[in-house]
Design a protein around this motif. Structure first.
Motif, short mmCIF file in Angstrom:
data_model
loop_
_atom_site.label_atom_id
_atom_site.label_comp_id
_atom_site.label_asym_id
_atom_site.label_seq_id
_atom_site.Cartn_x
_atom_site.Cartn_y
_atom_site.Cartn_z
N VAL A 16 -41.88 -6.36 75.67
CA VAL A 16 -40.55 -6.81 75.25
C VAL A 16 -40.63 -7.39 73.85
CG1 VAL A 16 -38.67 -8.42 75.73
CG2 VAL A 16 -39.78 -7.19 77.62
N VAL B 71 -38.75 -5.62 70.57
CA VAL B 71 -37.74 -6.41 69.85
C VAL B 71 -38.22 -6.70 68.43
CG1 VAL B 71 -36.47 -8.58 69.78
CG2 VAL B 71 -36.80 -7.41 71.96
N LEU C 31 -37.23 -12.47 77.46
CA LEU C 31 -36.68 -12.59 76.10
C LEU C 31 -36.69 -14.04 75.63
CD1 LEU C 31 -33.65 -10.14 76.40
CD2 LEU C 31 -35.60 -9.87 74.85
N CYS D 240 -38.79 -14.22 72.49
CA CYS D 240 -37.87 -13.86 71.40
C CYS D 240 -36.78 -14.90 71.16
CB CYS D 240 -37.21 -12.51 71.71
SG CYS D 240 -38.37 -11.22 72.21
#
Length: 638
Positions: free
Chosen positions: A30, A34, A194, A198
């Protein structure tokens, strides 16, 4: 241009290695995908700024879309996109980095600019998605207007390319999630992943889920149903209108990227609560902001420590250009600083392909030294300018500061004038202040207690003589005082627990060696201990009949051996029974006849001396209580 092919690599088939061994956690894909999207957007921003690409009104964004029905997880960006040739170059050649190629082109131009920050690497990082996928589809269109292209691979080794009907600039990567990894079709799992990796990436990231189709009220003709099935391979971008409302996951402008002057105390506290889920306010914090000789930003918080064991619960999150790398990377963050909580962003860090481990180079050492220096300087500043506040903090921060001194002598050199000792009267003094108040001459002994309640009587004997007693009752203190004695060896500083010697409690005066030898014989017989050493000295106070001292260095070594698993060594303590030559009871014992009463009094004196330093246990306590009752009864009978 289009057709089938085999991924080009210069080594053996590495896909099984990528899928099983390269990444320590599966969810790392992920972050990689991203990050690639952020790179693509950063590149487009750069090209727009140089006039090589056209700007439009569409805000830059990354969309992550879960489609349970289709079994897909997709990542879309509206960045630079790729041509068919670029797909062949950057995707079909493992470990060839498009980001590296892009950086090299603009290496001499405005390297510190916001738009030149390249985070991820199209190449090996992209291939992490095959850890969880049965098939991966890339649908991309270049900003140049070249025909869009679709790249499809089921194993990461063979692929097909074809022209795509995509019309918008950017890239969508669609993962067909494998059966054993269906958890990545769970919206909560994707959201938490996420948020982990992120949460502070510099481009807005939106998460949404494709809603299942509403049930049909009328049956469709067979031909229409078959046509619908053929169209199920619509791109993720085309499905956005059918999705639930997108939710922004990240904060593209985290607090550490702002100038300290633009941040309020409440900003720092709110960020602390948000990132660390700790609703106890931090004591204070340090905002790091260096641009030369390396780029480093961050915030380190001094948390309120609830107890000594919670001091090990700190976490320092490491970022690279706002991309989370890992927690507590000691190559960059000195080990003792990991007791704190905070975030550090180091764009200049050299990361290996997994971004989870750092190479040990000169930059890393300089960064670690810089962070250590800034923390030390802040502590010294707090001490010099806000001493009352600093003293209130000390009980919370002292385990961290002491650990730092032991681990890093340079840190000690910078903070040594701000090191405090709490006295039994509740005052806070530095080593220099203690010396000025308690010591004469070149040598200085710092008297300390390790248990304020149990050693209360002995503490009183010292404080009644005007001596300060400091409290050193933390687990780290045994190592800490040994370190201080070594570090301050030129100053001739030594530490002695209040039961280590009677020197500070006695006064000058001659005593008879014959009396001492006679008393030693009596006490040895009463206690059945032929190794007992007895001293006879006049105490400054008559409140204590006797005290037991244990050699400081011998006790430290015994405690250290026990702490590190050496209990079987059974190291004997060098114990001495020091009798108060001025006390009436000792004077009575000098001339008393041998017998049961004399023996009981000797044993009682020794037990009382022992109880002044630590509790009696097991049979010794039973015998003490029995003897106490007998002595009291004898008083009544007389």
């Amino acid at each position: 241009m289009y057709g089938k092919g085999t991924v080009s690599i210069n080594a053996e088939n590495i896909m099984p290695v990528i899928k099983q061994w390269l990444y320590s956690d599966k969810d790392i894909f992920v972050r990689e995908l991203v990050s690639n999207g952020c790179d693509a957007i950063s590149k487009h921003k750069r090209l727009v700024s140089t006039g090589e690409a056209q700007a439009d009104d569409a805000p830059y964004r990354i969309d992550v879309v879960v489609d349970k029905e289709a079994g897909t997880l997709s990542f879309s960006d509206n960045g630079i996109g790729m041509t068919a040739e670029e797909v062949e170059k950057y995707i079909a050649q493992v470990a060839f980095s498009g980001a590296t190629d892009f950086i090299s082109k603009y290496a001499g131009e405005d390297k510190g600019g916001e738009d030149t920050k390249i985070i991820g690497h199209f190449g090996l990082g992209f291939y992490s998605c095959f850890m969880v996928s049965d098939k991966v589809v890339i649908n991309t269109r270049s900003y140049t207007g070249a025909p869009a292209v679709r790249w499809t691979s089921a194993d990461g080794m063979t692929y097909e390319t074809e022209e795509s009907d995509r019309t918008e600039r950017g890239t969508t990567i669609t993962l067909f999630i494998s059966d054993e990894d269906k958890d990545f079709l769970n919206l909560w799992t994707v959201r938490s992943t996420l948020e982990k990796h992120c949460a502070f990436m510099p481009v807005p990231i939106y998460l949404s889920e494709v809603q299942p189709p509403k049930p049909e009220t009328e049956e469709k003709p067979v031909e229409e149903a078959e046509a619908g099935a053929e169209g199920e391979e619509a791109s993720t971008v085309e499905k956005i209108e059918e999705e639930s409302a997108p939710e922004q996951i990240n904060d593209p402008s985290p607090l550490w990227m702002r100038k300290p002057a633009d941040c309020t105390d409440e900003d720092y506290k709110e960020f602390y609560r948000k990132v660390f889920h700790d609703y106890e306010e931090p004591l204070f914090w340090i905002h790091l902001n260096a641009e030369y000789p390396f780029n480093l930003k961050g915030i380190l918080y001094f948390p309120r420590i609830k107890n000594e064991f919670s001091a090990s619960e700190g976490v320092v999150k490491l970022y690279n250009n706002q991309v989370f790398v890992a927690d507590n990377i000691k190559e960059v963050i000195p080990e003792f600083l990991l007791l704190l909580k905070g975030v550090i962003d180091c764009p200049d860090l050299p990361l290996n392909v997994s971004r989870s481990f750092l190479q040990n180079d000169g930059y890393v050492k300089k960064m670690a030294a810089y962070i250590t220096r800034k923390v030390a300087d802040r502590l010294t500043s707090e001490f010099n300018n806000k001493r009352e506040d600093y003293q209130r903090y000390w009980d919370d921060i002292h385990p961290f500061v002491k650990y730092g001194c032991i681990k890093d002598e340079k840190f000690y050199d910078r903070v040594k004038k701000a090191l405090l000792f709490k006295t039994t009267s509740g005052e806070y003094v530095t080593l220099e202040e203690y010396r000025n108040r308690n010591c004469d001459g070149e040598e200085c002994t710092v008297y300390y207690a390790s248990d304020e309640k149990r050693q209360a009587q002995m503490i009183k004997l010292y404080t009644d003589q005007g001596k300060d007693v400091v409290l050193l009752d933390a687990l780290i203190d045994a190592n800490y005082i040994s370190f201080l004695e070594y570090a301050e060896r030129d100053s001739k500083i030594t530490f002695k627990r209040i039961d280590a010697a009677a020197d500070g409690l006695t006064e000058e005066g001659e005593t008879s060696e014959d009396d001492r030898a006679n008393l030693e014989k009596r006490f040895r017989g009463a206690l059945n201990d032929e190794n007992l050493s007895v001293q006879l000295k006049p105490f400054k106070s008559n409140e204590m009949i006797a005290m037991i001292t244990v050699d400081e260095q011998n006790r430290r070594f015994s405690e250290m051996s026990a702490r590190w698993g050496g209990k079987d060594l059974n190291l004997p303590e060098k114990r001495t029974l020091v009798l108060n030559a001025k006390h009436p009871l000792i004077s009575w014992l000098k001339g008393a006849e041998d017998g049961e009463l004399t023996s009981s009094v000797c044993a009682q004196v020794a037990d009382l001396a022992e109880m002044a330093r630590q509790p009696l246990v097991a049979d010794r306590m039973v015998e003490f209580l029995k003897r106490s009752n007998e002595l009291l009864t004898m008083m009544i009978d007389k």
